[in-house]
Design an enzyme around this catalytic site. Sequence first.
Site, PDB file in Angstrom:
ATOM      1  N   LYS A 102      31.760  40.605  50.161  1.00  0.00           N
ATOM      2  CA  LYS A 102      31.767  40.658  48.690  1.00  0.00           C
ATOM      3  C   LYS A 102      32.775  39.629  48.155  1.00  0.00           C
ATOM      4  O   LYS A 102      33.900  39.526  48.665  1.00  0.00           O
ATOM      5  CB  LYS A 102      32.146  42.061  48.231  1.00  0.00           C
ATOM      6  CG  LYS A 102      32.075  42.294  46.714  1.00  0.00           C
ATOM      7  CD  LYS A 102      32.332  43.768  46.407  1.00  0.00           C
ATOM      8  CE  LYS A 102      32.269  44.054  44.914  1.00  0.00           C
ATOM      9  NZ  LYS A 102      32.612  45.452  44.604  1.00  0.00           N
ATOM     10  N   SER A 149      29.436  47.679  41.461  1.00  0.00           N
ATOM     11  CA  SER A 149      29.549  46.258  41.309  1.00  0.00           C
ATOM     12  C   SER A 149      29.158  45.465  42.555  1.00  0.00           C
ATOM     13  O   SER A 149      28.976  44.254  42.490  1.00  0.00           O
ATOM     14  CB  SER A 149      30.993  45.885  40.949  1.00  0.00           C
ATOM     15  OG  SER A 149      31.886  46.277  41.969  1.00  0.00           O
ATOM     16  N   SER A 188      31.499  51.544  43.415  1.00  0.00           N
ATOM     17  CA  SER A 188      30.873  50.238  43.609  1.00  0.00           C
ATOM     18  C   SER A 188      30.382  49.919  45.007  1.00  0.00           C
ATOM     19  O   SER A 188      29.743  48.889  45.198  1.00  0.00           O
ATOM     20  CB  SER A 188      31.849  49.140  43.172  1.00  0.00           C
ATOM     21  OG  SER A 188      32.047  49.232  41.779  1.00  0.00           O
TER      22      SER A 188
END
Lengths: 498, 99, 501
Positions: free
Chosen positions: A77, A152, A176
């Site tokens: 990420k 997210s 997330s």
Amino acid sequence: MIKNSAAEMSAALSSGATTSVALTQAHLDRISEVDGKVHAFLYVDTQGALEQAKKIDDARARGEKLGPLAGVPLALKDVLVQKDVPTTCGSKILEGWRPPYDSTVVANLKNAGVVILGKTNMDEFAMGSSTENSAYGPTHNPWDLTRIPGGSGGGSSAALAAFEAPLAIGTDTGGSIRQPAAVTGTVGVKPTYGGVSRYGLVAFSSSLDQAGPCARTVLDTALLHEVIAGHDPRDSTSINAPVPQVVAAAKSGDVKAMKIGVVKELNGDGYQAGVRQRFEESLELLAKAGAEIVEVSAPNFEYALAAYYLIAPSECSSNLARFDAMRYGLRVGDTDGASAESVMNMTREVGFGREVKRRILLGTYALSSGYYDAYYGSAQKVRTLITQDFNKAFEKCDVMVSPTCPTTAFKIGEKADDPLAMYLNDIATIPVNMAGIGGMSLPSGVAPEDGLPVGFQIMSPVMQDQRMYSVGAALEAALLSKWGSPLLSQAPELGGAA
Amino acid sequence: MSSLSRDDVANLARLARIEMTDEELENLTTEFGVILNAVARVQEVATTDVAATSHPLPLKNIFRSDVVIPSLTPEEALSGAPASEEQRFRVPQILGEEA
Amino acid sequence: MSALTYEDVISKYEPVLGLEVHVELNTHSKMFCGCSTIFGAEPNTQTCPVCLALPGALPVVNEKAIESTILIGLALNCSIAPFSRFARKNYFYPDMPKNFQISQYDEPICVNGYVDVEIETEEGPQSFRIEIERVHMEEDTGKSLHVGGSTGRIHGADYSLLDYNRAGIPLVEIVTKIVPGTGKYAPEVAKAYVAELRDILRALGVSDVKMEQGSLRCDANVSLRLIGSEVLGTRSETKNVNSLRSVERAIRGEMLRHAERLNNGEKVVQETRHFQEDTGLTRSGRSKEQAEDYRYFPEPDLVPVAPDAQWIEKLRAGLPERPSLRRKRLQEQWSVPDKEMAAMINADVLNIVEETVLLGADPTKARSWWLGEISRLANEKDVAITQMEITAKDVAEIVSLVAKGELTDKLARQVIEGVIAGEGTPARVISTRGIKVVNDDGALMAAIEKVCSEQSETADKVRNGHLPAAGALIGAVMKETKGQADAARVRELLLGHLGQA
């Protein structure tokens, strides 16, 4: 090969059936093939990944002892710094920035020989539940490209679901990791707060953020968990204790005599019908596997969302102050006679997206003199109450469970203009971050009404992460028997002409 | 207390060093009204006998020894700088003064 | 408008003080990271992700800094908080990389202490107790160079250059409670307080406390109220007070400025002002239209500090001798009269005199050189004594040479002058300048005989019993020997020669 689990790939590498370079190349090819549609990746580090893969192959050839995930590819990420590799956090304000240092998570991955394929898309600075807040365009759910992959960390979960990588790292502040896992049919874990170092994790909400492992199976997730977790003297909030034995727990999957607590306030009332259905069914399967289902109550959970949307924006308003165009990142407005102040103001206006600006202002308000007690101060008290609720409940059970989120993946654009509706996606995941305990989401099937994945959430007490893995593995095995093949084999085929 | 005027929002933008457009300020003023109403409910249970949590874990006294470890090289330190001169970060003229 | 005098001010108003002192600790590494703290390094060579505030960086507390702060609190008679926390002080400024400073807010590590200071007044020595509100930890900022303006200051600069070597160095802030009741001695009391703090900190070994280098900084708050009033006046804060002398001058200057405004019916503006070394006056800082709201909240990246009682007691047991006790001890040991002792303290030479004595010099001689000749030269050059080229070692050596008879007092003065002028050590100055006591009686006699024959009338006067006339002859002999004769010896020989021994 790309459809295997990481554990299977690792076995193939150990036996010599394949090389890391071949494995990595296969994944790079897959990314080229499908990422035009999925947009999981913001940056693919072709050269770096192949170099790392070659190093591992050479080490293996020399007979060196390697860890279980050495040579296996992974998607990272874009909120974790990786030295000399573009790190944007999904924001324009860091476009092109190459960090001069590695986060501890990346250092651990490199030490374990994991091959980092590239950086995945995310809601800007981890604020969002759909990855629509990325400054670089949304990621598309591999199950239905018109839908969100969650947020997210939508990029990481989508990469897994699209078979672009067998492993991924996400971060979880209010859900997330878990919510994207739920809507993409993958596994994601938020370890106990302090279990994984935050050094090099670009901060959104410091007292809630945690990096965690993501994969397509519970065992893969456990293997990755043990690589990234552990005490870090560079992170004052990191726990100085041995990493829970999550791999052993995932391998055993033994839930006999375990007490599984269903949270009354998160039992699915008002959730999408298919989500409820899959949840009830999973409970039955766990009961059949020998667990005892009990009901527990957490009356203060109803305040968790409100408290979260005060604490997280407050901390982020301070954490994001450093993005001021002076030392790194975007700088605009630096024309003749412009002051530092105006350059700062212009840059932050242009560099930050709407959700980020909304939360910065909300946080600035909640901390301001005269309002602190009513907002931030009160929210931190709610946090204490939630922790007390969890402590009381855990006296009656070993883990707590709930559906991961109220609905399956919604359409891109559907909730973009309604912040409150968007925030409700996190209603079941947020309490976990507030108390700092562990949380896992694994696929429990698809909802009959739309054929989209549903997630099952397991919550374990502080530093008892292995319990999540025991229960998760047990449920996964039971569901696999029921389905006959992994859930993701039901997902539409993405390959072929773009 | 649960609603903000446009001037209040403009003041917050100033504190946060963000140059917002009129349209943004308008929108945010409306949104804040809704959001603050929703989050204000934390006050319902936040009574005086509840202690505030600022850390999820009961850690304390986490220190490091007073030992020097290698710094970044100046090149690394300045690598992201939008502008630099004489091995320093170059910034436009500063109007305000240190607190 | 006739100029207000200080007497005018104190006849009508009484001052109330508040002093904030920042101390840079002398730890090897920074407050929250392992970068070196060495002064004077090339720009941005002592920075890392943490002190540059790169995305993702996290602070970790320096244990030595905690220890130093506790020592400071103990030495100032404070209570050490069993539980204290760091907080973020949020504001934007380019020299502060995170755009917040990690500091302490409502839970500082030390509270409620005091310092006793003594000053010389017309009525004799007077003691004042300055109460300490709190002592807390924070971090220093980077340094900015303002380029383009004419003065190197921020006004009119085109752009600025930032060096973050200093960012993150540990700072301890010591805040007094308000200090009323000093009356006309406010400037002296403030100066004595800062001096005492400095001595305490130096004795603790936690900082090199050099005001000129910025490792000890003082902000002075002053307000005036009518004598007898309970109501506090509006205060102004003065920064950039870089020496003990400036503390005194700044406070006196502010008292005058406030009084002038109040007498004219104007209000005193609550603001920050900057002290100007050259004029002794303060200049207004740029006024801020709205006060900054720092939005303090507990620092989530750090955990609380809860020093255990055993550790605190161990530190307390290891506290060095209190400066006031040390002064009493030295005064006794050296048999120094009170006035002389006060003079030494006032001239800030006590430490260097002690250093000189520890190197073997007789205390009275050491004192008289530092307070006498060297002080005089320092005043002439308008610098602090401790900033002069001459060291305790030099003076100890000179005292030793005089004691051995290798130098006379007069020659010693020449040597001192040479050392201060940068000509080197005493030995070097002596050899370069060819300074030598003329000890040789033969040479002295030759000079005496020459002078007596040249000034036979004066010599006759002495022969006839008029001793004061010998002075002129001695002077002439000294001239003859280029000042290198021992005047006492010359007198002895001369009188003997003229039958007056």
